[in-house]
Enzyme design. Structure first.
Site, PDB file in Angstrom:
ATOM      1  CD  GLN A  10      -2.952   1.009   2.317  1.00  0.00           C
ATOM      2  OE1 GLN A  10      -3.088  -0.045   2.931  1.00  0.00           O
ATOM      3  NE2 GLN A  10      -3.646   2.086   2.595  1.00  0.00           N
ATOM      4  CB  SER A  88       2.700  -4.200   4.261  1.00  0.00           C
ATOM      5  OG  SER A  88       1.588  -4.049   5.104  1.00  0.00           O
ATOM      6  CG  LEU A  89      -1.836  -5.080  -0.040  1.00  0.00           C
ATOM      7  CD1 LEU A  89      -3.091  -5.805   0.385  1.00  0.00           C
ATOM      8  CD2 LEU A  89      -2.128  -3.832  -0.832  1.00  0.00           C
ATOM      9  NE  ARG A 113      -3.656  -6.986   5.898  1.00  0.00           N
ATOM     10  CZ  ARG A 113      -2.818  -6.045   5.491  1.00  0.00           C
ATOM     11  NH1 ARG A 113      -3.181  -5.235   4.487  1.00  0.00           N
ATOM     12  NH2 ARG A 113      -1.636  -5.888   6.048  1.00  0.00           N
ATOM     13  CG  HIS A 198       3.211  -2.722   9.432  1.00  0.00           C
ATOM     14  ND1 HIS A 198       2.812  -4.038   9.348  1.00  0.00           N
ATOM     15  CD2 HIS A 198       3.055  -2.191   8.197  1.00  0.00           C
ATOM     16  CE1 HIS A 198       2.442  -4.288   8.104  1.00  0.00           C
ATOM     17  NE2 HIS A 198       2.563  -3.189   7.390  1.00  0.00           N
ATOM     18  CD  GLN A 246       1.310  -7.842   7.140  1.00  0.00           C
ATOM     19  OE1 GLN A 246       0.284  -7.231   7.436  1.00  0.00           O
ATOM     20  NE2 GLN A 246       1.621  -8.184   5.913  1.00  0.00           N
TER      21      GLN A 246
END
Length: 312
Positions: A10, A88-89, A113, A198, A246
């Protein structure tokens, strides 16, 4: 050629992303249209909407869908990767491409999510800043001192060995950047994000995601996919726990990429709306490691031609 696939996270999104790919490549279009059916809205239209694509709840499904659509459109031209890594994503994109979950399953999970993170981020606004400097132990020490005083500011993204993104409550992040500057850090950059991803500020989203993933079943991967959370290949039996952690844990992208290189990767190909991860790779990988990004039709055709020539 030993390929390591990289999947955009993202922040890579932009209005108009993938439009030329959608118009030119039937397999790409088919993948995006399948995502639209799951999402309940026309994803190709959302990708053209600057206001919507900037929102977490729309950006996450868009990036995942675009990334997997590129892989699908490459088809047999893409040689079997030896590893994959997403930021991440992007981990969900990587896991989907590697077979841990099917595409419709991944889109449905990411739809939820993204909504969880959007809602919790709006309710707990935060800030993130990139801290440039090779002495990351110093950065960690300064943050630990502030945390001991009750400040909510945390390491969030170890993007390279000279770039560490921090996140937390806006005032505390500002205090941290001032303290880091006083400690000798030469450059800090505020990031245009809506939440402190995060970090523990997203704990409510992690709880929701944990409940959402509880009934999901995952398959074995076709090649190793490295986790940001552990910097090791995902263990499918632990996938639910690792993906939940995560959301509130730092990403160790640099450390995971280093292990991919140690495993033999000599070519990185990033798929998604930008070439950010390839730029990270330039800071992490030796100069002889090849780096490509597929983010539009021109780059798609260039990389596909290279892959096809390599097969010959």
């Amino acid at each position: 050629m030993k390929i390591g696939l990289l999947f955009s996270g993202q922040g890579a999104q932009q209005a108009g992303m993938g439009t030329d790919l959608y118009e030119a490549l039937p397999e790409y279009k088919s993948t995006i249209d399948r995502a639209s059916e799951v999402l309940g809205y026309d994803l190709s239209d959302v990708m053209k909407d600057a206001d919507k694509i900037a929102q977490t709840q729309y950006a996450q499904p868009a990036i995942l869908s675009m990334s997997n659509a590129i892989v699908n459109a490459l088809g047999s031209a893409l040689q079997h990767p030896i590893a994959a890594l997403g930021l991440s994503l992007g981990e969900y994109s990587a896991l989907t491409a590697a077979g841990a979950m099917n595409f419709e399953q991944a889109v449905a999970i990411i739809k939820d999510r993204g909504q969880y993170m959007q809602t919790v981020g709006d309710a707990n606004p935060g800030k993130m800043a990139a801290i440039m400097g090779e002495d990351q132990k110093l950065i960690e020490a300064v943050l630990a001192q502030l945390q001991a005083k009750g400040k909510q500011v945390f390491p969030a993204n170890y993007n390279t060995f000279a770039q560490l993104v921090i996140g937390g409550i806006a005032a505390d992040v500002d205090e941290a950047t001032a303290a880091l500057t006083a400690a000798g850090i030469k450059r800090t950059i505020d990031l245009p994000v809506s939440g402190a991803f995060h970090t523990p500020l997203l704990k409510d989203a992690a709880v929701q995601l944990s409940e959402r993933l509880a009934t999901e079943e995952f398959a074995d991967v076709n090649y190793p996919v490295y986790s940001n959370t552990t910097s090791e290949p995902f263990i499918i039996a632990d996938l639910h726990e690792t993906l939940t952690k995560q959301i509130v844990s730092p990403t160790y992208f640099a450390q995971a990429m280093k292990k991919m290189l140690d495993a033999g990767v000599d070519t990185f190909i990033e798929v998604g709306p930008s070439d950010t991860l390839i730029k990270f790779a330039k800071k992490i990988a030796p100069k002889d490691v090849k780096r490509y990004a597929i983010k539009d039709l021109e780059s798609f055709n260039e990389v596909k031609e290279l892959l096809t020539a390599e097969e010959v």
